[in-house]
Scaffold this active site. Structure first.
Site, PDB file in Angstrom:
ATOM      1  N   CYS A  58     101.345 -47.466  77.829  1.00 22.62           N
ATOM      2  CA  CYS A  58      99.997 -46.888  77.867  1.00 22.62           C
ATOM      3  C   CYS A  58      99.545 -46.474  76.464  1.00 22.62           C
ATOM      4  O   CYS A  58     100.136 -45.571  75.869  1.00 22.62           O
ATOM      5  CB  CYS A  58     100.018 -45.695  78.824  1.00 22.62           C
ATOM      6  N   CYS A  61      98.617 -42.815  76.048  1.00 22.34           N
ATOM      7  CA  CYS A  61      99.840 -41.994  76.107  1.00 22.34           C
ATOM      8  C   CYS A  61     100.520 -41.969  74.745  1.00 22.34           C
ATOM      9  O   CYS A  61     100.960 -40.915  74.268  1.00 22.34           O
ATOM     10  CB  CYS A  61     100.816 -42.540  77.151  1.00 22.34           C
TER      11      CYS A  61
END
Length: 139
Positions: A58, A61
């Site tokens: 991600c 992230c």
């Protein structure tokens, strides 16, 4: 701000991005038993728990991970945890994680706040407000 809703793959389907979610004073949760131990420890010590449900693939992230680590050093009275949703899929599902990153703030194992997405100012604001309320309760 960014969040990931689905797993991204490289052209050959095997691309992986190594992210160290456990820098600073952030503890990576690798099993449900470790989670239970950390929540018990936090309750015994009167600590607020901040949990980052993330994934190594991600982008948002990976972008917020260093900031999350900085926050762990700024708020030493909180316990910062990270759960890799791919490593603990069933556990993450039990927390109704629909996008990454998702941050939960817990007191005595109970949710007191939540943030979905890599919104640095909002995460900072929420933690500052919780820290202020904890200080005010102690006075």
């Amino acid at each position: 701000m960014g969040n990931c809703l689905d797993r991204l793959h490289g052209q050959n389907g095997s691309e992986s991005h190594s992210v160290n979610f456990g820098r600073g004073d952030v503890q990576l949760i690798t099993a449900k038993e470790v989670w239970d131990e950390k929540l018990s420890e936090a309750s015994r010590n009167g600590k607020i728990v901040v949990v980052n449900f993330s994934a190594s693939w991600c982008g948002p992230c990976r972008m917020i991970a260093p900031f999350y680590s900085e926050l762990s050093e700024k708020y030493p009275s909180f316990m910062f945890l990270t759960v890799d949703v791919d490593e603990l899929t069933e556990f993450s599902s039990s927390w109704d994680i629909r996008a990454t990153p998702t941050f939960y703030m817990l007191k005595d194992g109970q949710q007191i706040d939540k943030l979905v997405g890599a919104n640095k100012p909002e995460l900072q604001k929420k933690l500052a407000a919780i820290a202020d309320s904890v200080v005010n309760l102690a006075v």
